[in-house]
Structure formats: structure tokens, C-alpha cells
Design a protein around this motif. Structure first.
Motif, PDB file in Angstrom:
ATOM      1  N   UNK A 166      10.518  -1.047   1.049  1.00 37.42           N
ATOM      2  CA  UNK A 166      11.754  -0.336   1.401  1.00 37.42           C
ATOM      3  C   UNK A 166      12.164   0.624   0.289  1.00 37.42           C
ATOM      4  N   UNK A 167      12.113   0.159  -0.958  1.00 34.89           N
ATOM      5  CA  UNK A 167      12.485   1.019  -2.085  1.00 34.89           C
ATOM      6  C   UNK A 167      11.520   2.196  -2.216  1.00 34.89           C
ATOM      7  N   UNK A 168      10.223   1.944  -2.020  1.00 34.36           N
ATOM      8  CA  UNK A 168       9.242   3.029  -2.091  1.00 34.36           C
ATOM      9  C   UNK A 168       9.484   4.077  -1.029  1.00 34.36           C
ATOM     10  N   UNK A 199       5.061   3.933   2.013  1.00 31.96           N
ATOM     11  CA  UNK A 199       4.672   2.603   1.561  1.00 31.96           C
ATOM     12  C   UNK A 199       4.670   1.654   2.754  1.00 31.96           C
ATOM     13  N   UNK A 200       3.780   0.678   2.757  1.00 32.27           N
ATOM     14  CA  UNK A 200       3.704  -0.300   3.837  1.00 32.27           C
ATOM     15  C   UNK A 200       3.021  -1.562   3.319  1.00 32.27           C
ATOM     16  N   UNK A 201       3.095  -2.642   4.110  1.00 36.37           N
ATOM     17  CA  UNK A 201       2.382  -3.870   3.790  1.00 36.37           C
ATOM     18  C   UNK A 201       1.005  -3.861   4.432  1.00 36.37           C
ATOM     19  N   UNK A 261       0.865  -1.184   0.000  1.00 36.15           N
ATOM     20  CA  UNK A 261       0.000   0.000   0.000  1.00 36.15           C
ATOM     21  C   UNK A 261       0.895   1.226   0.000  1.00 36.15           C
ATOM     22  N   UNK A 262       0.338   2.340  -0.464  1.00 42.34           N
ATOM     23  CA  UNK A 262       1.079   3.598  -0.486  1.00 42.34           C
ATOM     24  C   UNK A 262       0.106   4.750  -0.363  1.00 42.34           C
ATOM     25  N   UNK A 263       0.648   5.893  -0.086  1.00 45.79           N
ATOM     26  CA  UNK A 263      -0.169   7.099   0.033  1.00 45.79           C
ATOM     27  C   UNK A 263      -0.805   7.414  -1.318  1.00 45.79           C
ATOM     28  N   UNK A 264      -2.083   7.791  -1.284  1.00 44.84           N
ATOM     29  CA  UNK A 264      -2.807   8.115  -2.512  1.00 44.84           C
ATOM     30  C   UNK A 264      -2.085   9.225  -3.259  1.00 44.84           C
ATOM     31  N   UNK A 265      -1.983   9.056  -4.560  1.00 45.50           N
ATOM     32  CA  UNK A 265      -1.367  10.067  -5.412  1.00 45.50           C
ATOM     33  C   UNK A 265       0.073   9.783  -5.792  1.00 45.50           C
ATOM     34  N   UNK A 266       0.684   8.779  -5.177  1.00 42.74           N
ATOM     35  CA  UNK A 266       2.074   8.467  -5.514  1.00 42.74           C
ATOM     36  C   UNK A 266       2.191   7.647  -6.788  1.00 42.74           C
ATOM     37  N   UNK A 299      -3.930   3.366  -4.648  1.00 39.64           N
ATOM     38  CA  UNK A 299      -3.260   3.347  -3.339  1.00 39.64           C
ATOM     39  C   UNK A 299      -2.861   1.949  -2.897  1.00 39.64           C
ATOM     40  N   UNK A 300      -2.835   0.991  -3.826  1.00 41.56           N
ATOM     41  CA  UNK A 300      -2.430  -0.352  -3.443  1.00 41.56           C
ATOM     42  C   UNK A 300      -2.207  -1.241  -4.647  1.00 41.56           C
ATOM     43  N   UNK A 301      -1.405  -2.266  -4.410  1.00 44.72           N
ATOM     44  CA  UNK A 301      -1.063  -3.202  -5.462  1.00 44.72           C
ATOM     45  C   UNK A 301      -1.887  -4.478  -5.394  1.00 44.72           C
TER      46      UNK A 301
END
Length: 60
Positions: A42-44, A53-55, A7-12, A22-24
Motif C-alpha cells: 500500500x505504501x509503495x 507494487x503487489x504481492x 514485488x515492484x516494477x523494475x527500476x523502482x 524487482x522483488x523482496x
């Protein structure tokens, strides 16, 4: 069965149509997929900042 995804912050990031996402994709929570997704997280975070980014986990 547990599943995980990045998951990541919306808009990235955007989907294939150019819409913000906001997610894969969900993967089975195996040691191999967890290792691979943690590398992506980690790369994100290195690229976009700590906590960007997080799981995410769910029961499927």
C-alpha cells in the motif's frame, strides 16, 4: 507451504550493490506476514503509483 513477497516494477528499487531489483525477500504466508507486506504494498503504491507494487506468491 506458501510463501509471499513484495514485488515492484523494475527500476523502482535497487539492491545493496546498486543493481535494479524487482522483488523482496520471501516470507512464510502467515496472517502476520501477509498483513505486514500488504502495508508495504500500500505504501509503495501511494508513493510510486497504483499497481507499482503487489504481492507475489509461490509454493515452497
Amino acid at each position: 507451504m506458501n510463501e509471499i513477497r513484495v514485488r515492484w516494477q523494475m527500476g523502482l528499487h535497487e539492491d545493496a550493490s546498486g543493481n535494479p531489483s524487482d522483488g523482496g525477500v520471501w516470507f512464510p504466508d502467515t496472517p502476520e506476514s501477509r498483513r505486514d507486506l500488504e502495508i508495504i504494498v500500500e505504501a509503495g503504491c501511494e508513493t510510486y503509483g497504483a499497481g507499482s507494487h503487489w504481492l507475489e506468491q509461490r509454493q515452497a
